[in-house]
Design an enzyme around this catalytic site. Sequence first.
Site, PDB file in Angstrom:
ATOM      1  N   LYS A 117       1.033  -1.233  -0.010  1.00 52.88           N
ATOM      2  CA  LYS A 117       0.008  -0.151   0.082  1.00 52.88           C
ATOM      3  C   LYS A 117       0.839   1.185  -0.204  1.00 52.88           C
ATOM      4  O   LYS A 117       0.474   2.336  -0.577  1.00 52.88           O
ATOM      5  CB  LYS A 117      -1.062   0.050   1.077  1.00 52.88           C
ATOM      6  CG  LYS A 117      -1.952  -1.132   1.110  1.00 52.88           C
ATOM      7  CD  LYS A 117      -3.141  -0.675   2.064  1.00 52.88           C
ATOM      8  CE  LYS A 117      -4.431  -1.429   1.582  1.00 52.88           C
ATOM      9  NZ  LYS A 117      -5.705  -1.323   2.559  1.00 52.88           N
ATOM     10  N   LYS A 199      -5.440 -11.484  -7.537  1.00 53.25           N
ATOM     11  CA  LYS A 199      -6.748 -11.668  -6.867  1.00 53.25           C
ATOM     12  C   LYS A 199      -8.057 -10.530  -7.188  1.00 53.25           C
ATOM     13  O   LYS A 199      -7.596  -9.391  -7.653  1.00 53.25           O
ATOM     14  CB  LYS A 199      -6.408 -11.388  -5.404  1.00 53.25           C
ATOM     15  CG  LYS A 199      -7.650 -11.885  -4.446  1.00 53.25           C
ATOM     16  CD  LYS A 199      -7.237 -11.374  -2.953  1.00 53.25           C
ATOM     17  CE  LYS A 199      -8.535 -11.752  -1.963  1.00 53.25           C
ATOM     18  NZ  LYS A 199      -8.134 -11.316  -0.701  1.00 53.25           N
ATOM     19  N   LYS A 202     -11.468  -4.652  -5.868  1.00 46.37           N
ATOM     20  CA  LYS A 202     -12.497  -3.790  -6.183  1.00 46.37           C
ATOM     21  C   LYS A 202     -11.689  -2.396  -6.844  1.00 46.37           C
ATOM     22  O   LYS A 202     -12.493  -1.768  -7.364  1.00 46.37           O
ATOM     23  CB  LYS A 202     -13.586  -3.331  -5.091  1.00 46.37           C
ATOM     24  CG  LYS A 202     -12.438  -3.097  -3.702  1.00 46.37           C
ATOM     25  CD  LYS A 202     -13.221  -3.111  -2.380  1.00 46.37           C
ATOM     26  CE  LYS A 202     -12.642  -3.216  -1.098  1.00 46.37           C
ATOM     27  NZ  LYS A 202     -13.429  -3.158   0.088  1.00 46.37           N
TER      28      LYS A 202
END
Length: 333
Positions: A117, A199, A202
């Site tokens: 992140k 994966k 969203k």
Amino acid sequence: MESSERKKRIFSGIQPSGELTLGSYMGALKSWVNMQEEYDCVYCIVDMHAITVRQNPAELRRRAMAQLAQYIACGLDPEKSILFIQSHVPQHAELAWVLGCYTQFGELSRMTQFKQKSQQHADNITAGLFTYPVLMAADILLYQADAVPVGADQKQHVELCRDIAGRFNGIYGDVFTLPEPFIPRMGARIMSLGNPENKMSKSDPEGCVFLMDSPEDIRRKFKRAVTDSETSVRFDPAGKPGVSNLLTIYCAASGRTVEAAEAEFAGQGYGVFKPAVADAVIALTEPIRAEASRLMKDRTYLEGIYRSGAERAEQLARRTLRKVYKKVGFIER
């Protein structure tokens, strides 16, 4: 510790940082629903975690309410499980501060998700992003959870939670239950339709099916799903990652085995297979979408659920926090 007579307790939560996905349902929510009879379940909308990345406030509120409606529409029963919003139970933040004082800087700097992140949001690397696993540990330990249903990518956080709890118990005695990570076997990793090496996320809307997608959107996304230059439908994750991902989705949505699905589509090609996967997903998600849409129109009902859930959660959380505060030497309120 609490009485050994109680059912084993499960804690888990999902961030309202985007819409719930097919991967969220098959990898998490489906197993949460199945656990309600056997376990004492505490399920949370972790909005405090969501703000480690900058959010639009109005959108965050809307998504938290929509997520609660979708939790219920997926089969989570507010009578059987505690459903609540994380920020409504202040003990999460209070315990996180204490646990942060028993967590090593080096432990947090090794967290894989922090590294990822930090690269994705290089202009906004906050202390909250760094200490996120401590808040996650507080979420779990507050409820003396025995097990935490997580994806494989979150297992490292549960291991850190166990390390923190073990360290605290080693100093102050038997305070926290050491939780075990519980990783569902089938459907735990649904991959992106556009890039089956990644994966389903969203953050990649075209490679992702959302629970609230219309049938038309679902058909369009599966039509564009990546396959390969062959035509055979068989499960081979290394050689045929796209087709294997579609087979995983089809089997999870329809309840068929991989062998039965391979036999069903033998010699038929992707032109038949991909629409069939879309139809199976639509049959699964359409009742959820309809029920969640209905619940979203009944705000009074949803407010009643999250208020009641927060009260029940806080009863458990207060018990743990009182014990922790006494152990570290704080004067009782």
